[in-house]
Design a protein around this motif. Sequence first.
Motif, short mmCIF file in Angstrom:
data_model
loop_
_atom_site.label_atom_id
_atom_site.label_comp_id
_atom_site.label_asym_id
_atom_site.label_seq_id
_atom_site.Cartn_x
_atom_site.Cartn_y
_atom_site.Cartn_z
N HIS A 63 0.84 -1.19 0.00
CA HIS A 63 0.00 0.00 0.00
C HIS A 63 0.87 1.24 0.00
CE1 HIS A 63 -2.62 -3.19 1.67
NE2 HIS A 63 -3.62 -2.51 1.08
N LYS A 64 0.27 2.35 -0.56
CA LYS A 64 0.99 3.60 -0.64
C LYS A 64 0.03 4.75 -0.38
CE LYS A 64 0.42 3.93 -5.67
NZ LYS A 64 -0.44 2.75 -5.77
N VAL A 65 0.59 5.95 -0.30
CA VAL A 65 -0.20 7.15 -0.04
C VAL A 65 -1.11 7.42 -1.24
CG1 VAL A 65 -0.11 9.63 0.41
CG2 VAL A 65 1.58 8.11 1.43
N GLY A 66 -2.38 7.81 -0.96
CA GLY A 66 -3.36 8.11 -1.98
C GLY A 66 -4.33 6.98 -2.23
N ASP A 67 -4.01 5.79 -1.75
CA ASP A 67 -4.92 4.68 -1.95
C ASP A 67 -6.16 4.89 -1.11
OD1 ASP A 67 -3.06 3.58 -3.59
OD2 ASP A 67 -2.34 2.08 -2.13
N VAL A 68 -7.31 4.53 -1.71
CA VAL A 68 -8.58 4.55 -0.99
C VAL A 68 -8.90 3.09 -0.61
CG1 VAL A 68 -11.02 5.09 -1.11
CG2 VAL A 68 -9.37 6.59 -2.23
N LEU A 69 -9.04 2.87 0.70
CA LEU A 69 -9.22 1.52 1.21
C LEU A 69 -10.48 1.41 2.02
CD1 LEU A 69 -5.57 0.97 2.54
CD2 LEU A 69 -6.49 0.34 0.29
N LYS A 70 -11.03 0.21 2.02
CA LYS A 70 -12.17 -0.07 2.86
C LYS A 70 -11.67 -0.31 4.29
CE LYS A 70 -15.98 -0.27 0.32
NZ LYS A 70 -17.20 0.50 0.66
N VAL B 290 -5.59 7.08 2.20
CA VAL B 290 -4.31 7.11 2.91
C VAL B 290 -3.65 8.44 2.64
CG1 VAL B 290 -2.06 6.01 3.20
CG2 VAL B 290 -4.08 4.61 2.68
N LEU B 291 -3.47 9.20 3.73
CA LEU B 291 -2.84 10.51 3.58
C LEU B 291 -1.34 10.47 3.86
CD1 LEU B 291 -5.48 12.78 5.37
CD2 LEU B 291 -5.26 12.28 2.94
N ARG B 292 -0.92 9.67 4.88
CA ARG B 292 0.50 9.65 5.26
C ARG B 292 0.78 8.32 5.97
NH1 ARG B 292 0.17 13.68 7.95
NH2 ARG B 292 0.17 12.89 10.10
N VAL B 293 2.03 7.80 5.77
CA VAL B 293 2.45 6.56 6.42
C VAL B 293 3.82 6.77 7.09
CG1 VAL B 293 1.15 5.03 4.89
CG2 VAL B 293 3.47 5.68 4.28
#
Length: 701
Positions: A570-577, A639-642
């Motif tokens: 996964h990376k920043v910008g992904d929209v996840l359930k 996902v905004l930041r990791v």
Amino acid sequence: MSPEPDDQLQPEAVETAAEVPSVENNSAARLDLTSEPASAATVSMSAGAAGTATAVARAQEPPPPSVSEPHTTESPVEAPHAEAPAPTGLAEANASTEPSAQAESDAPMPEAAVAATEPVETVESSETMDQLLEQFTAPEPVAAEGEIFDGRVLAVTDAGVVVDVGGKFEGLVPAQEFVDSGTPIQFGEGQTIEVERLHEYKDGYVLLSHVRAHRRRVWERIDKAYRDHANVKGKITERIKGGLVVDIGVRAFLPASQIEMRPVHDLEAWKDRDIEVRVLKLNRKRGNVVVSHRAIVEEEQKTKRDALASTLAEGTVVTGKVKNVTDYGVFVDLGGMDGLLHVSDLVWGRVPHPSTIVKPGDDIQVQILKFDKEKQRISLGRKQLLPDPWATVPERFPTGTRVHGKIVGVTDYGAFVQIEPGVEGLVHVSEMSWSKRLKHPSKIVKVGDDADVVVLEVKTDQRRISLGLKQTLPDPWDAAAEKYPVGTIVNGRIRNLADFGAFVEIEEGMEGLIHISDMSWTERVKHPSEKFKKGDTVEAKVLKVDSQNRRLSLGVKQVNDIWANWFASHKVGDVLKGKVARTTDFGAFIELAEGIEGLCHVSEIEERKSKGEREKEKGPRAARVTSVLTQGQECDFKVLRVEPEQHKISLSYRAAQKQVERQEIETYKAKATPPAAPKAPKSSPTATIGDAIMAKRQSSS
């Protein structure tokens, strides 16, 4: 006539008979004034106990043989003239009828005897017959029965022993008396014998008793010793229940407790010994005598103690004799007083038993450490007179020195090691092994084992040396960083559980800690016992190594790192359930996968509004969160930041919703526009749903 029992021969009775005139009612000497007149009576002279002459008339009795004059005696000890009774008419008559007997006496004649030698005519001229008869009617003093004489043996016959008592008569000690007493006649001619007059006659002799005289003398001697607290010599003849029998002239009882100051167990060994005793109890009437030898010993000991106590002082060096050896020390006789030499003051160093150093009877030199005059207690020391090995210990055994010794004692807290005679050190249980899991010292070393130790600390003033055993073994922490680098998977056994984690021993002397936060990715563990128990074998990953502080951090959940796998896919910008796990006043925690959670802040939940609108709708932040998201609700999040290292994921509910709307609009536009139709105006990034609806209306018209 057999002698009377000793208990009836009281000295008081003898003295009374000697002082008070009395008439003896004896069958051999009886005064009878009624049957015959005075002129027909046979008159004889006899001496009383006090030495005064007394007339005794024998009525109708044959005169004694002419060998001696048994009825005329004189006392061996003459009484003073002042105590002699005045002569009587009867005495004068006797003197006139027997002048030859009076002339044979070599002793000075008393006044009464001189008066008796005067012619009868003088008496008859001055006194009438009536006056003379009146004198016969009055009782005259006679010799007291039981008087004791020292006589000389004249002959030993079948009838007995003939004794000359030094007066005008000779006496006879019957042979039957020796037969009754069970002793043979042991006297010879010329020997001195002690006798008692019985006032009986046999074969013309005054009967005497040697046994009664001897017993009376013995009782008098015992009675005097009892009153004067004097010692009496005797001989132990037999053993009886509770003690011994001592012959002191009579049978006396010596209790076992009165033999010595300490209990005597072998009473048979005392038989036939000559011994000095002290009379404790005396009952002459019953013939009971109780004696003590212990009283004499105690008195002698007290005299010696008093003399010795005046010369003793603390610090004095004296020589004594070992009296007794016990497990805890040695009793030393200093010549009247006993002192205790404790085992710790016997020699420098450990002593297995005092008997290995000294034995009873040894003469040893000791120093007086303490002297309590009131309690009569003396503490002695012997090692104080020997060279002190501790004087040079700091120079010979400096800190860090490795020495060889022998285990001489094992306790719960450590082991004592003798590094030289008189010098011992302690290896504490914590210094026996590098392992933090302490074992009982008896499982590591045993008494008698040889051991190499290292000197850790020396306290000369306290006579203590701290030693280390583990310092002679390799320290596993020195190579811990090279042997167990970070990321290494290790296996170990749970040794202990604490509130904050579990300790795992990965090798002897090395343990690591699994913190409670490193036990599970998905579970909230409150106590390590929820996941482990003592003795379990676990697999963990090395998280941190601190060799200097001897610490090792381990983790169980890191063995299967689900975060690393998630960040890789996964990376920043992904929209996840995601599913709302729990809400707080600052946002909501969203479960993205099993064990993976992200945070959606409150600012990323609700739509952005102007300041005025926010002030109008101002309320609790938690209510603002729950008005949009509730626990268990599934929604899309962007996902905004990791932060992989911190295992942190920042999510936005609002951004995900806007991105979903744009995607729906683009999808709708692509489906609604025919292929040949003119191109629709390009969508703008600022287009809204209203713009899409207007465009749709225009196209339909």
